[in-house]
Design a protein around this motif. Structure first.
Motif, mmCIF file in Angstrom:
data_model
loop_
_atom_site.group_PDB
_atom_site.id
_atom_site.type_symbol
_atom_site.label_atom_id
_atom_site.label_comp_id
_atom_site.label_asym_id
_atom_site.label_seq_id
_atom_site.Cartn_x
_atom_site.Cartn_y
_atom_site.Cartn_z
ATOM 1 N N LYS A 1 -17.580 42.197 -8.978
ATOM 2 C CA LYS A 1 -18.281 42.131 -7.683
ATOM 3 C C LYS A 1 -19.648 41.465 -7.771
ATOM 4 O O LYS A 1 -20.165 40.955 -6.775
ATOM 5 N N HIS A 2 -20.229 41.421 -8.968
ATOM 6 C CA HIS A 2 -21.540 40.780 -9.099
ATOM 7 C C HIS A 2 -21.480 39.288 -8.772
ATOM 8 O O HIS A 2 -22.489 38.675 -8.439
ATOM 9 N N TRP A 3 -20.277 38.704 -8.843
ATOM 10 C CA TRP A 3 -20.127 37.286 -8.510
ATOM 11 C C TRP A 3 -20.299 37.046 -7.011
ATOM 12 O O TRP A 3 -20.608 35.924 -6.591
ATOM 13 N N GLN A 4 -20.117 38.086 -6.205
ATOM 14 C CA GLN A 4 -20.382 37.917 -4.767
ATOM 15 C C GLN A 4 -21.860 37.616 -4.526
ATOM 16 O O GLN A 4 -22.207 36.751 -3.705
ATOM 17 N N GLN A 5 -22.734 38.306 -5.242
ATOM 18 C CA GLN A 5 -24.172 38.056 -5.087
ATOM 19 C C GLN A 5 -24.526 36.652 -5.576
ATOM 20 O O GLN A 5 -25.334 35.946 -4.950
ATOM 21 N N ALA A 6 -23.906 36.228 -6.675
ATOM 22 C CA ALA A 6 -24.165 34.879 -7.189
ATOM 23 C C ALA A 6 -23.722 33.818 -6.184
ATOM 24 O O ALA A 6 -24.414 32.802 -5.982
ATOM 25 N N LEU A 7 -22.591 34.052 -5.538
ATOM 26 C CA LEU A 7 -22.115 33.130 -4.498
ATOM 27 C C LEU A 7 -23.072 33.103 -3.317
ATOM 28 O O LEU A 7 -23.381 32.037 -2.770
ATOM 29 N N HIS A 8 -23.530 34.265 -2.910
ATOM 30 C CA HIS A 8 -24.462 34.355 -1.783
ATOM 31 C C HIS A 8 -25.759 33.595 -2.079
ATOM 32 O O HIS A 8 -26.258 32.832 -1.231
ATOM 33 N N ASP A 9 -26.291 33.779 -3.292
ATOM 34 C CA ASP A 9 -27.529 33.088 -3.671
ATOM 35 C C ASP A 9 -27.332 31.575 -3.649
ATOM 36 O O ASP A 9 -28.206 30.833 -3.173
ATOM 37 N N GLU A 10 -26.199 31.117 -4.162
ATOM 38 C CA GLU A 10 -25.924 29.680 -4.156
ATOM 39 C C GLU A 10 -25.767 29.158 -2.731
ATOM 40 O O GLU A 10 -26.243 28.069 -2.390
ATOM 41 N N ALA A 11 -25.094 29.934 -1.885
ATOM 42 C CA ALA A 11 -24.904 29.524 -0.488
ATOM 43 C C ALA A 11 -26.240 29.375 0.220
ATOM 44 O O ALA A 11 -26.457 28.426 0.988
ATOM 45 N N MET A 12 -27.163 30.291 -0.044
ATOM 46 C CA MET A 12 -28.484 30.217 0.599
ATOM 47 C C MET A 12 -29.229 28.944 0.203
ATOM 48 O O MET A 12 -29.909 28.318 1.021
ATOM 49 N N LYS A 13 -29.079 28.543 -1.057
ATOM 50 C CA LYS A 13 -29.720 27.307 -1.513
ATOM 51 C C LYS A 13 -29.105 26.091 -0.820
ATOM 52 O O LYS A 13 -29.819 25.154 -0.432
ATOM 53 N N CYS A 14 -27.786 26.103 -0.675
ATOM 54 C CA CYS A 14 -27.113 24.977 -0.015
ATOM 55 C C CYS A 14 -27.502 24.914 1.462
ATOM 56 O O CYS A 14 -27.754 23.832 2.001
ATOM 57 N N PHE A 15 -27.565 26.047 2.120
ATOM 58 C CA PHE A 15 -27.921 26.056 3.545
ATOM 59 C C PHE A 15 -29.397 25.745 3.766
ATOM 60 O O PHE A 15 -29.787 25.313 4.846
ATOM 61 N N ASP A 16 -30.245 25.933 2.746
ATOM 62 C CA ASP A 16 -31.663 25.581 2.880
ATOM 63 C C ASP A 16 -31.853 24.089 3.112
ATOM 64 O O ASP A 16 -32.847 23.662 3.705
ATOM 65 N N ASN A 17 -30.909 23.298 2.626
ATOM 66 C CA ASN A 17 -30.994 21.848 2.792
ATOM 67 C C ASN A 17 -30.271 21.381 4.049
ATOM 68 O O ASN A 17 -29.985 20.200 4.214
#
Length: 516
Positions: A335-351
């Motif tokens: 389940k910790h990979w869900q947080q890693a995915l969320h963090d990556e998604a936030m970086k992508c949406f920042d752009n």
């Protein structure tokens, strides 16, 4: 006297069947548990039955485990011999080095013809090559960047909104159905320029998919049922009667699409095709230039077959992969990979302009976590777990055995990706980090022959990069907003089909907003 002759005949037939079913390929041990007369037929048929505790590919994996992860042979009722291979060099020999020695074979063509016709999935030789050359124009980088990523982003946003709405009501989500509808809507936009809305439960689109899934399931049964032609011809089973009805439903739906391109006289509608950059448009443009492209079955049937082949390629494979991603990500140990995915998604949406769908440029070079999760999921849950070809020319494999003409050779991607001699002692562990290098890029260490999830050699999946892009955009869009929990007591159950598929209960989860 006649009784004696009859008894002699029965003994002769029994001995003949025993010889056919017991015979092996020289240098390859037989699978333990094979039965006289039947070979492995009854065991395989049991795997595709309702309530089976294992799938065909799991049954074959047991064979490799029993034989020290080396090739083994088996027979079906009627004497058809098959060798199951797992060695990376053997797979490379068949899929690349001696590619021309092997074909899909007439057995596969007959079993799948009702559904897939003469499309690229079941064709061989010059016919396959012509279709592949035309299809390749659809999957270049420009198409990925300028067209496909926009389609994926728009539909992924719709998918996420629908999931969030259902989650807000406290209702469980059935992820397989969601993802199959998402990928179906995407492939229709990309390949046929059609706006369909199965995500919003459009009855016509959903009915087509239900009929298509039932056909695919029965086609898988045909591949391991020696007597299926008798069952089909005389409509002896409920499955074959259902197949006939469902093929009619599939045809009705698809020919409505075909009629947009072909008139009642079988002529291509020039105004429809002229500037059409979809897959259908490309095929029809080439059909005008190369009459042989559609000569075998006629232009309308040709377009129908092409559409259905790309539906199974563009919907089922990626839909299954995304469903399996959720299966892994809700398990407590991952389940910790869900947080890693969320963090990556936030970086992508920042752009990205707030609220706009993700695009190719938003994620290019910025999304190793989502790609690693997608690729690792496909390692353990390959969308096409097993495949086979027929040997047309006697061929000696690197592992030492010689396959005679007419023998089936099967490779089991599900088993290959669990082989510890290739993937290490953690071969059965979901470990996305194995794909991420120290510089935070995706490794290229795993070649297509040790990881034949997308096939390999000349038949390497044309849509590989499209599938990865679609999977990444879907995962990043969803996990930017939602996290998922498994439902206590629920466990997804696989069934034996052409592609990786769960039973009617699918993948049930609960979704919650990701806290800021």
């Amino acid at each position: 006297m006649w009784l004696l002759v009859a008894n002699f005949a029965l003994v002769f037939v029994a001995l003949l069947l025993w010889k056919l079913s017991a015979g092996s390929v020289k240098g390859v041990p037989h699978k333990p548990g094979s039965e006289p007369f039947f070979g492995i037929t009854r065991q395989i048929v049991k795997c595709v039955g309702r309530g089976s505790d294992k799938t065909v590919f799991e049954f074959q994996t047991e064979g490799f485990q029993q034989n020290g992860w080396k090739p083994f042979a088996a027979c079906f009722l009627g004497g058809k011999k098959i060798v199951f291979i797992i060695d990376v060099d053997d797979v490379k020999c068949m899929l690349k080095d001696k590619f021309n020695n092997f074909t899909k074979g007439y057995d596969m063509y007959e079993a799948l013809n009702s559904l897939l016709g003469t499309g690229i999935f079941v064709s061989d030789g010059a016919e396959w090559k012509r279709q592949r050359i035309v299809s390749a124009h659809m999957f270049n980088r420009r198409q990925l960047r300028d067209r496909m990523s926009n389609v994926f982003g728009v539909h992924a946003k719709q998918l996420c909104n629908l999931m969030a709405e259902q989650a807000a009501k406290g209702e469980p989500l059935e992820m397989q159905k969601y993802f199959y509808h998402f990928t179906f809507d995407c492939i229709n936009s990309i390949a046929f320029n059609r706006h369909v809305d199965s995500l919003s439960q459009n009855p016509e689109d959903c009915a087509f998919q239900d009929a298509f899934d039932a056909c695919a399931m029965n086609a898988a049964r045909r591949l391991i049922t020696p007597w299926w032609k008798v069952l089909y011809h005389f409509q002896l089973t409920a499955a074959e009667r259902e197949m006939t009805r469902n093929v009619a439903k599939v045809n009705e739906y698809v020919y409505n699409v075909v009629d947009e391109y072909i008139d009642a006289n079988g002529q291509i509608r020039e105004q429809t095709v002229a500037n059409d950059q979809t897959l259908t448009g490309l095929f029809l443009q080439h059909a005008e230039e190369d009459p042989e492209l559609a000569s075998k079955c006629g232009i309308k049937k040709f377009v129908r077959d092409m559409i259905l082949n790309f539906v199974i390629a563009g919907r089922d494979t990626t839909g299954a992969a995304l469903t399996s991603c959720i299966d892994f990500l809700v398990r407590p140990e991952y389940k910790h990979w869900q947080q890693a995915l969320h963090d990556e998604a936030m970086k992508c949406f920042d752009n990205n302009a707030k609220g706009e769908p993700l695009t190719f440029d938003d994620i290019e070079g910025k999304s190793p976590v989502s790609e690693a999760i997608f690729m690792e999921t496909l390692r353990l849950h390959p969308s096409v777990p097993l495949n086979k070809k027929v040997c047309d020319v006697p061929t000696t494999f690197p592992s030492g055995f010689t396959a005679p003409k007419g023998v089936f050779i099967a490779w089991n991607t599900y088993a290959m990706n669990r082989n510890e001699s290739v993937w290490g002692p953690d071969a059965t562990v979901f470990k996305p980090e194995r794909w991420i290098k120290a510089d935070n890029t995706i490794t290229s260490d795993f070649n297509e022959y040790m990881y034949p999830t997308f096939n390999a050699g000349p038949r390497l999946c044309l849509g590989k990069n499209m599938a990865i892009l679609e999977g990444k955009i879907a995962l990043l869009t969803i996990f930017a907003r939602l996290r998922f929990e498994g439902i206590p007591g629920f466990a997804p159950k696989n069934i034996s089909s052409i592609t990786w598929q769960l039973d009617v209960n699918g993948m049930q989860v609960k979704a919650f907003p990701f806290e800021a």
